[in-house]
Design a protein around this motif. Structure first.
Motif, PDB file in Angstrom:
ATOM      1  N   THR A 142     -10.806   1.008   3.792  1.00 23.82           N
ATOM      2  CA  THR A 142      -9.761   1.157   2.775  1.00 23.82           C
ATOM      3  C   THR A 142     -10.298   1.696   1.449  1.00 23.82           C
ATOM      4  O   THR A 142      -9.601   1.666   0.440  1.00 23.82           O
ATOM      5  CB  THR A 142      -9.060  -0.194   2.536  1.00 23.82           C
ATOM      6  N   ILE A 201      -4.529   1.886   5.594  1.00 25.62           N
ATOM      7  CA  ILE A 201      -4.014   0.689   4.935  1.00 25.62           C
ATOM      8  C   ILE A 201      -4.251  -0.445   5.922  1.00 25.62           C
ATOM      9  O   ILE A 201      -3.497  -0.649   6.855  1.00 25.62           O
ATOM     10  CB  ILE A 201      -2.521   0.819   4.566  1.00 25.62           C
ATOM     11  N   GLY A 248       0.821  -1.214   0.000  1.00 20.62           N
ATOM     12  CA  GLY A 248       0.000   0.000   0.000  1.00 20.62           C
ATOM     13  C   GLY A 248       0.850   1.257   0.000  1.00 20.62           C
ATOM     14  O   GLY A 248       0.586   2.207  -0.740  1.00 20.62           O
ATOM     15  N   LEU A 261      -8.090   4.355  -0.337  1.00 23.35           N
ATOM     16  CA  LEU A 261      -6.883   3.729  -0.884  1.00 23.35           C
ATOM     17  C   LEU A 261      -7.223   2.990  -2.180  1.00 23.35           C
ATOM     18  O   LEU A 261      -6.501   3.110  -3.170  1.00 23.35           O
ATOM     19  CB  LEU A 261      -6.288   2.760   0.142  1.00 23.35           C
TER      20      LEU A 261
END
Length: 135
Positions: free
Chosen positions: A99, A57, A23, A102
């Motif tokens: 997440t 993450i 990540g 992300l």
């Protein structure tokens, strides 16, 4: 069930270290940029003119603490001696990483299952400390 009675039933979002590293590597390759159209006269608290971003993450697959211990016992071939205490001050019954940001920014969502991550970790740990004791 009162929160102090959650002995061993807490839920956590355990994340394998390689997933964290992946990540970070993906995020490093895409630096943040100022939000277009951001205005100090009408600021949006979710955006900024300053180029920054914050990502969770995490595995986003919460696991009960007792399941984590069970998998660790299986990987080590040993039964844990448990001393289950009540919830500690400031602790929470469950945590989990969102997440989504992300995934949208870099197309990544950690995928390592708890069984795989613990097995990899215990294998690494045994090898590392066996080699350290031999040296």
């Amino acid at each position: 069930m009162c929160s102090s009675d959650l002995r061993g039933e807490m839920v956590r979002d355990f994340t394998y270290v390689d997933d964290i590293v992946e990540g970070i590597v993906r995020v490093i390759g895409q630096p943040a940029a100022p939000a277009p159209g951001w205005s100090g006269d009408r600021p949006d608290p979710a955006t900024s003119y300053a180029p920054w971003r914050i990502f969770n993450i995490g595995n986003n697959q919460p696991v009960k603490l007792m399941r984590y211990i069970e998998v660790l016992e299986q990987c080590l071939g040993k039964k844990a001696r448990l001393d289950l205490l009540p919830m500690q001050a400031g602790d929470v019954p469950a945590t989990s990483a969102d997440t989504g940001e992300l995934q949208r920014a870099v197309g990544y969502k950690p995928q390592t299952q708890i069984e795989t991550g613990i097995r990899r970790f215990t294998d690494w740990y045994r090898t590392y400390y066996q080699d350290a004791c031999v040296s």
